[in-house]
Design a protein around this motif. Structure first.
Motif, PDB file in Angstrom:
ATOM      1  N   THR A 118       3.420  -5.176   1.504  1.00  0.00           N
ATOM      2  CA  THR A 118       2.221  -4.753   0.773  1.00  0.00           C
ATOM      3  C   THR A 118       1.892  -3.314   1.121  1.00  0.00           C
ATOM      4  OG1 THR A 118       1.325  -6.992   0.730  1.00  0.00           O
ATOM      5  CG2 THR A 118      -0.221  -5.191   0.388  1.00  0.00           C
ATOM      6  N   ASP A 119       1.713  -2.509   0.102  1.00  0.00           N
ATOM      7  CA  ASP A 119       1.392  -1.098   0.288  1.00  0.00           C
ATOM      8  C   ASP A 119      -0.112  -0.905   0.303  1.00  0.00           C
ATOM      9  OD1 ASP A 119       1.003   1.826  -1.160  1.00  0.00           O
ATOM     10  OD2 ASP A 119       2.725   1.735   0.197  1.00  0.00           O
ATOM     11  N   ALA A 120      -0.559   0.167   0.955  1.00  0.00           N
ATOM     12  CA  ALA A 120      -1.987   0.468   0.994  1.00  0.00           C
ATOM     13  C   ALA A 120      -2.566   0.624  -0.406  1.00  0.00           C
ATOM     14  CB  ALA A 120      -2.233   1.740   1.811  1.00  0.00           C
ATOM     15  N   ALA A 121      -1.757   1.139  -1.333  1.00  0.00           N
ATOM     16  CA  ALA A 121      -2.230   1.322  -2.707  1.00  0.00           C
ATOM     17  C   ALA A 121      -2.545  -0.012  -3.374  1.00  0.00           C
ATOM     18  CB  ALA A 121      -1.185   2.073  -3.525  1.00  0.00           C
ATOM     19  N   ASP A 122      -1.909  -1.096  -2.907  1.00  0.00           N
ATOM     20  CA  ASP A 122      -2.204  -2.420  -3.455  1.00  0.00           C
ATOM     21  C   ASP A 122      -3.623  -2.864  -3.113  1.00  0.00           C
ATOM     22  OD1 ASP A 122       0.333  -2.846  -4.618  1.00  0.00           O
ATOM     23  OD2 ASP A 122       1.166  -3.435  -2.684  1.00  0.00           O
TER      24      ASP A 122
ATOM     25  N   LEU B 220      -0.467  -7.087   8.295  1.00  0.00           N
ATOM     26  CA  LEU B 220       0.396  -8.254   8.526  1.00  0.00           C
ATOM     27  C   LEU B 220       1.375  -8.498   7.379  1.00  0.00           C
ATOM     28  CD1 LEU B 220      -2.221 -10.742  10.043  1.00  0.00           C
ATOM     29  CD2 LEU B 220      -0.256  -9.724  11.229  1.00  0.00           C
ATOM     30  N   SER B 221       1.296  -7.682   6.339  1.00  0.00           N
ATOM     31  CA  SER B 221       2.196  -7.843   5.188  1.00  0.00           C
ATOM     32  C   SER B 221       3.034  -6.583   4.996  1.00  0.00           C
ATOM     33  CB  SER B 221       1.398  -8.117   3.914  1.00  0.00           C
ATOM     34  OG  SER B 221       0.785  -9.386   3.968  1.00  0.00           O
TER      35      SER B 221
ATOM     36  N   SER C 149       2.421 -11.900   3.439  1.00  0.00           N
ATOM     37  CA  SER C 149       3.136 -12.760   4.370  1.00  0.00           C
ATOM     38  C   SER C 149       2.317 -14.016   4.618  1.00  0.00           C
ATOM     39  CB  SER C 149       3.366 -12.016   5.691  1.00  0.00           C
ATOM     40  OG  SER C 149       2.114 -11.778   6.324  1.00  0.00           O
ATOM     41  N   ALA C 150       2.910 -14.981   5.328  1.00  0.00           N
ATOM     42  CA  ALA C 150       2.181 -16.220   5.629  1.00  0.00           C
ATOM     43  C   ALA C 150       0.946 -15.927   6.477  1.00  0.00           C
ATOM     44  CB  ALA C 150       3.103 -17.194   6.355  1.00  0.00           C
ATOM     45  N   ALA C 151       1.097 -15.054   7.473  1.00  0.00           N
ATOM     46  CA  ALA C 151      -0.035 -14.724   8.337  1.00  0.00           C
ATOM     47  C   ALA C 151      -1.118 -13.993   7.556  1.00  0.00           C
ATOM     48  CB  ALA C 151       0.437 -13.865   9.507  1.00  0.00           C
TER      49      ALA C 151
END
Length: 244
Positions: free
Chosen positions: A76-80, A72-73, A8-10
């Motif tokens: 996005t998964d923790a695995a990423d 904040l995303s 995300s932007a943040a």
């Protein structure tokens, strides 16, 4: 291994600020901090304890920013970020046991060399950080464990995900960039330190890419850091007695 983080932007802003600091600020700050420690080590009894306390605070602050970038995303998964079980658990466990055995054997050899006053490879570069008291040894172990956990989350987990998800890089290009950023963190040990960090970072990155998890890199990092930061500090030569 494949990851598809959607920053995300943040999250991008948080990760970008941390990445810029790690690339440009950390080498300078690390060199100043270590230089100050080396100058005060023999004259201030608690210099190393204070230095390690600051290192611990910084590492956990960096790790908190990495976790914030993940939270904040929503895409996005923790695995990423490498927070997943290894794709090949047997290989990961075998690797941990192998590195553990190597660390124990080499650690004994290094301790023996240090006790006999002989040269230990790489010892001079971190001499000021080596513990001399029980208290220093305890906090050194805490720093070694924290270094392994937080450095892998930040340099491997966050930076590679940031390179792929925010910069649009290929996975391996992002991995190479993370190794570069990690390498310059070794500037406090001089040019050889940068090379050592580059090689060590490349090895840990390869383990991460091979397993899809931070488990093996973290374990290897912790084991080797504990070995190095618990080596006995070289004894200082005593001042010569005045002639009678």
């Amino acid at each position: 291994m494949t990851i598809s983080p959607d920053f995300s932007a943040a999250s991008t802003a948080v990760a970008a600020v941390l990445a810029v600091y790690l690339l440009l600020g950390e080498p300078w700050a690390g060199r100043r901090m270590y230089g100050s420690l080396a100058r005060r080590r023999d004259t201030e009894p608690r210099a190393l304890v204070r230095y390690f306390a600051l290192v611990l605070a910084l590492w956990w602050a960096f790790a908190a920013l990495a976790v914030a970038a993940l939270l904040l995303s929503p895409g996005t998964d923790a695995a990423d970020f490498g927070l997943a079980a290894p794709e090949r658990p047997v290989y990961a466990v075998t690797g941990i046991l192998l590195v553990g055995a190597i660390a124990v054997a080499s650690g004994r050899n290094f301790h023996d060399l240090a006790r006999r006053g002989k040269n230990v490879p790489g010892l001079a570069a971190i001499e000021a950080m080596l513990p001399r008291t029980a208290e220093e040894r305890r906090i050194a172990i805490a720093v070694a464990v924290t270094d392994g956990l937080c450095a892998e989350l930040v340099y491997r987990g966050l930076l590679i995900a940031f390179g792929v998800g925010a910069l649009g890089l290929d996975l391996y290009a992002a991995a190479a960039l993370s190794v570069l950023v990690y390498a310059v963190a070794g500037l406090y040990q001089g040019r050889k330190g940068v090379l050592v960090f580059a090689l060590f970072g490349a090895m840990l990155t390869a383990l991460y890419l091979a397993t899809g998890s931070l488990l093996l890199p973290v374990a290897v990092h912790v084991i080797l850091s504990v070995r190095d930061l618990t080596l006995p500090a070289p004894e200082k030569p005593r001042a010569a007695l005045p002639a009678a």
